[in-house]
Design an enzyme around this catalytic site. Sequence first.
Site, PDB file in Angstrom:
ATOM      1  N   GLU B 186     -38.534  -0.199  11.535  1.00 23.18           N
ATOM      2  CA  GLU B 186     -37.858  -0.533  12.776  1.00 23.18           C
ATOM      3  C   GLU B 186     -38.572   0.159  13.925  1.00 23.18           C
ATOM      4  O   GLU B 186     -38.819   1.370  13.869  1.00 23.18           O
ATOM      5  CB  GLU B 186     -36.384  -0.097  12.696  1.00 23.18           C
ATOM      6  CG  GLU B 186     -35.589  -0.550  13.886  1.00 23.18           C
ATOM      7  CD  GLU B 186     -34.076  -0.378  13.692  1.00 23.18           C
ATOM      8  OE1 GLU B 186     -33.591  -0.490  12.546  1.00 23.18           O
ATOM      9  OE2 GLU B 186     -33.403  -0.140  14.707  1.00 23.18           O
ATOM     10  N   GLU B 310     -23.845   1.167  16.867  1.00 20.51           N
ATOM     11  CA  GLU B 310     -24.607  -0.074  16.679  1.00 20.51           C
ATOM     12  C   GLU B 310     -24.350  -0.692  15.309  1.00 20.51           C
ATOM     13  O   GLU B 310     -25.266  -1.140  14.628  1.00 20.51           O
ATOM     14  CB  GLU B 310     -26.103   0.200  16.871  1.00 20.51           C
ATOM     15  CG  GLU B 310     -26.428   0.643  18.293  1.00 20.51           C
ATOM     16  CD  GLU B 310     -27.918   0.899  18.529  1.00 20.51           C
ATOM     17  OE1 GLU B 310     -28.622   1.214  17.575  1.00 20.51           O
ATOM     18  OE2 GLU B 310     -28.349   0.775  19.689  1.00 20.51           O
ATOM     19  N   LYS B 379     -30.496  12.530  21.570  1.00 21.85           N
ATOM     20  CA  LYS B 379     -31.710  11.968  22.180  1.00 21.85           C
ATOM     21  C   LYS B 379     -32.024  12.703  23.476  1.00 21.85           C
ATOM     22  O   LYS B 379     -31.129  13.241  24.115  1.00 21.85           O
ATOM     23  CB  LYS B 379     -31.525  10.471  22.436  1.00 21.85           C
ATOM     24  CG  LYS B 379     -31.508   9.639  21.161  1.00 21.85           C
ATOM     25  CD  LYS B 379     -31.581   8.138  21.426  1.00 21.85           C
ATOM     26  CE  LYS B 379     -31.568   7.379  20.096  1.00 21.85           C
ATOM     27  NZ  LYS B 379     -31.715   5.918  20.255  1.00 21.85           N
ATOM     28  N   ASP B 384     -31.442   5.700  26.135  1.00 21.06           N
ATOM     29  CA  ASP B 384     -32.157   5.387  24.890  1.00 21.06           C
ATOM     30  C   ASP B 384     -33.662   5.383  25.066  1.00 21.06           C
ATOM     31  O   ASP B 384     -34.261   4.317  25.143  1.00 21.06           O
ATOM     32  CB  ASP B 384     -31.688   4.034  24.354  1.00 21.06           C
ATOM     33  CG  ASP B 384     -32.239   3.747  22.958  1.00 21.06           C
ATOM     34  OD1 ASP B 384     -32.754   4.680  22.322  1.00 21.06           O
ATOM     35  OD2 ASP B 384     -32.153   2.589  22.513  1.00 21.06           O
ATOM     36  N   GLU B 412     -41.250   2.658  21.480  1.00 22.20           N
ATOM     37  CA  GLU B 412     -40.365   1.499  21.543  1.00 22.20           C
ATOM     38  C   GLU B 412     -40.300   0.903  22.949  1.00 22.20           C
ATOM     39  O   GLU B 412     -40.375  -0.304  23.120  1.00 22.20           O
ATOM     40  CB  GLU B 412     -38.952   1.896  21.078  1.00 22.20           C
ATOM     41  CG  GLU B 412     -37.947   0.764  21.222  1.00 22.20           C
ATOM     42  CD  GLU B 412     -36.551   1.142  20.725  1.00 22.20           C
ATOM     43  OE1 GLU B 412     -36.388   2.249  20.181  1.00 22.20           O
ATOM     44  OE2 GLU B 412     -35.634   0.320  20.888  1.00 22.20           O
TER      45      GLU B 412
END
Lengths: 719, 719
Positions: B186, B310, B379, B384, B412
């Site tokens: 991922e 999520e 985080k 994010d 990402e």
Amino acid sequence: MKQLFYLLFVTLIISGIPELKAEDGYRLWLRYDFISDTQVLNLYTKSVKGWIIQGDSPTLRVAGNELQMGLNGLLGKNIPEISSVKKSGIIVAGTPENSQLIASLNLRERLASVGNEGYLIVSTKYRNKKIIVIAANKDAGVLYGVFHFLRLMQTHQSISGLSIESVPKTKIRILNHWDNLNRTVERGYAGLSLWDWKSLPDSVSPRYIDYARANASAGINGTALTNVNANALVLTKEYLQKVAALADIFRPYGIKVYLTARFSAPVEIGKLKTADPLDNDVVDWWKKKVDEIYSYIPDFGGFLVKANSEGQPGPQNYKRTHAEGANMLADAVAPHNGIVMWRAFVYDNNVPDDRAKQAYNEFVPLDGKFRNNVLIQVKNGPVDFQPREPFHPLFGAMPGTPLMPEFQITQEYLGSSVHLVFLAPLYEECLKSDTYVRGKGSLVAKVIDGTLDNHQLTAMAGVSNVGNERNWTGHPFAQANWYAFGRLAWDPYLGSGEVAGEWIRMTYTNDNETVQRISKMMLESREITVNYMTPLGLHHIMYAGHHYGPGPWVNRGRQDWTSVYYHRADSTGIGFNRTSSGSNAVSQYFPPVRDIYENIETCPENLLLWFHHVPWDYKLESGRTLWDEICYRYDEGVKSVRWLHGEWTRSKDFIDPDRFEKVQSLLVKQERDAKIWKDGCILYFQTFSKRPIPGGLEKPVYDLDYYRNHEYTDIPGIR
Amino acid sequence: MKQLFYLLFVTLIISGIPELKAEDGYRLWLRYDFISDTQVLNLYTKSVKGWIIQGDSPTLRVAGNELQMGLNGLLGKNIPEISSVKKSGIIVAGTPENSQLIASLNLRERLASVGNEGYLIVSTKYRNKKIIVIAANKDAGVLYGVFHFLRLMQTHQSISGLSIESVPKTKIRILNHWDNLNRTVERGYAGLSLWDWKSLPDSVSPRYIDYARANASAGINGTALTNVNANALVLTKEYLQKVAALADIFRPYGIKVYLTARFSAPVEIGKLKTADPLDNDVVDWWKKKVDEIYSYIPDFGGFLVKANSEGQPGPQNYKRTHAEGANMLADAVAPHNGIVMWRAFVYDNNVPDDRAKQAYNEFVPLDGKFRNNVLIQVKNGPVDFQPREPFHPLFGAMPGTPLMPEFQITQEYLGSSVHLVFLAPLYEECLKSDTYVRGKGSLVAKVIDGTLDNHQLTAMAGVSNVGNERNWTGHPFAQANWYAFGRLAWDPYLGSGEVAGEWIRMTYTNDNETVQRISKMMLESREITVNYMTPLGLHHIMYAGHHYGPGPWVNRGRQDWTSVYYHRADSTGIGFNRTSSGSNAVSQYFPPVRDIYENIETCPENLLLWFHHVPWDYKLESGRTLWDEICYRYDEGVKSVRWLHGEWTRSKDFIDPDRFEKVQSLLVKQERDAKIWKDGCILYFQTFSKRPIPGGLEKPVYDLDYYRNHEYTDIPGIR
């Protein structure tokens, strides 16, 4: 940059004490390691002092690089490129056209018979100095000759008194990559696709060069880059630029690029309302598209097409024939000397006839209706790459059309990249099958090489097993199947044993005893797999979906994708009656083949259940009943995997530790899975036979439910 | 086998003329190439004549291997392992416990302060001979010291008069692999997962060793092998055996293995009816499962958990708190000294509050309620992994609970593995943010290293960017982010520039001018990306799904996954009002930070639109209006990519051709995509601002529709 890459090999090769080298399999059969047999080394060293390739072209340059890399590696010192023959022991390579030296050697007559890709390797004298000549009419032949010459040394053959003439017996020797544009590979078990579409064309992996080297060394001269279940996107400008970048790399190695053409591309990327091959706009769209392709790739090979099969679009969507579809594309590529390879792998569950008969039924009536730049690509057998099938009845049945066989190199039904299965015997079995179409000796090989029906356009395709795993093919021995395909495409009359021997010597060792031991393992491996998977002509009884483990109980979904459709086991017996009292598939074979298959007494036992529904108590040549023989074969298969394991263990001292361990660990899995096949199939068929498992055989470990519910978690491939 | 693998490196290194080597990036920053600067070489050669490591253990053995490989490679000759110090120039490594020699050196006092993983590197004398001592209390410290010493030589630093003391400031320095069991990753952009689950445990890739070497060399001591979006299957016996095989390989390198625990595992693989953390059967199931895990992996590190986020299951499914869920797992691993890392990345579109506030709201009330072997993994920012975010308000807000930051190494939201973005400045920015919780100087780094609130259990996590691509990370420069994460986890106070310099010298060249040039490129690269993606505090305006290109127009689907939720552009201005007149997210920060953010005049401009909805004509420090500044920043971003490209081109002579070309081709794409970001965002925001693009800036190439409909075909990663 390319130069550097070659030199890495040289560096690696020259650098070191061989014992120190880890071997990850990346170098395939092109290892060029220093020859440790001093007797052989001394002989070679005396005979090889330098080399000359006169003339200059991209192909001659890569031939020179290869020769330099090979000689330096094998002989452990620099063998210089020189400019003239002043002493004995010089390798002279080239064409009469580019090399005065070659032109002066009076080879014209012999060269006349080797064509554009063949070559001579001849020991001779020039101005009283001994030389070895590698001569060809075209540069590609020089490259093939260089690889052949290096192979002689890699396999410790004599290089004195050479008089070799080699000409490929097929014109197109092509890999089919079932690679998707997202880099997954259908039925691929060695990681992602080699083609990193996202980086192309800007960035080009050095690995593409090694792919080309490997292919050229085995005689392969074409590659269809994309999956036959095609994506029209590859025909867009953006992708064609990427394809062109690959073609540029492959070109010096004599390799042409082909693409799969999605029949509905005019609709999907051309915004047309139809893809009807007789529609003028469609014809025009393909002509323009082809012109565009050739503007990027001037030597583009042509198209490979899967149409009206397993959901792929095709001419039949518009009530046109396969010939009308193929000819439309053929007309588009003809002005550029391109070809179309049209697959005969068609079948439909809405057609009530035996699936094994459908390709023949559809294609034989079209014989003679295809343009002369169309080949029909026919799988080796009439169903689908099973461990054993009879040869496809189309071979010999379409004399007016060039046919090319499609072999599968990737092991879809033969243990993925987990099982050690050498496929050359499978290819050879098909190629040496006698169709009897023009009497005894009408081998499939003669259909394919064009000699039987006098075709000039000849070809052989292999569905590739390579991916981006470091060792290319996952199983170290699966490399041999890539190599063997190339060698048999070059010469369909070669024996599997010869190919195995070459590969073992180049890939592992020249120790004679070890070569013989591993060769025996490889040559028996396919029959071993047939035994523990589908003995006596059984077929298509694997797990649905992944095709890895057994699934004789599969009975749901599309009927011609179930196992019960194929094995037809019941209380009276087992097997698919394809004789005249059954589906009459035997009628598609030419006599006397059809009669041999028709008669249960003459039908070869290894195809018995392919053609016959046989009573459980039918007596076989062994004296056993059918039921006992089935049990016995499965058991024998498992025992033979243990034998493979033992033989490999005995080879340990001659194999580098990394590859030795890798194969060892795979043999453990192969034994585990052979037992699952044996136990699952025997227990399932026993529910029909109601007979005991013969004494002396290993009893199943679990009961049937276990095998029916068994889920593998470790089959290679991305799902 | 391992030995052989090391020796390949040595062979490679000793073998050749450096110019001949192709460099595929596999060796990362551990290249140990022969030092071509003769002055440096001579100095080192005089100081290093041999080495001794007394004692024996798997870790000391790999330390010895590394030292041997490094010294031989760098100095271009064999530096022998010797048994006693008879001349000057000996490297002596070990622990007082295992090495009499070390024990005799009177280092006890200095060693007392370096703990279990720290080390000393000291120039001293032994029996009147000059030696360099690498001393530690435990074997792992010896290994880290060896890597440090080799780094000194790799980076051409002086090795005379050494007096180095190094102690890691966090206890657990761990990679999080978002790797699925089917080998997809991922948000992974470098091929498949390294973990070849299907081959494990039987077959073990030598690559696992190099992964461990790379980690240890950067100071990383933990690896969570599996995706936080977890699959319970990894907790089954079959997979635990595979995990154990990896743990066995990593152990000598001081690396512990962790797994992600799927909260619903008791239901999915345990056949229980519930996963309620207060249910006795569930508690019991996890205890037994953990005992089973430790039976395979005696030093198993513990669990990483994503729960109730999520779509992942968690304790809230049973009306329990995160603390109740985490503590249940913590109790199960506690007897084995295991830990639980519980992620604070929770948010829910059914909660009406600002997404940026939700983690704080949920977790602050739980402060002090977690077992002492639980860490909360937070985080770096509250949304994010955006190109820029303020530090997460949880840092400092849970003094009774150890917090560990989660940085993303994989890009990402920062151009996948296509864009050159050095992330150390992003990490550093967060670590050096001042929370003011205990007055000025209450840096996030001090929350993390435990000094602010006196925590012993400390950790830092990085979401890995490695895959099975040959060069590990896809983009050659992405290797630097892996390295930088490790170095900053070891010492959160290190500067990005220092880390960049080390990495460049080890990975590319020691040419000072080139090091400076590339270092400047790297250090500016993150701000460049912020400019062309999300300047001035914009965030989460990327394309939905792949997160690669711009998508400020995304307005469909779950609201907190749209872009319009985050940028709030309208006719009056742009930005998310998180002040007291808006969502009041600023209230989650401690004063004066909250006041600084609250006030548009004091809010740092690089976070302006994160905290404020700002009128289009608002004047910025530059004197420009907000609208003009937005345009200017986007334009500046694109121009800066061209500058990167130019600087790289200027570095050509000092970079090997393969990696040079690879980066060149990626910079072409980065420029293309920076323009797409710039044009797409400016044109879209212009539909609200209704103002012209300032003169002097490049005009958009296409109109807005083009960018809205643009489909990338070349983003790395498997989709």
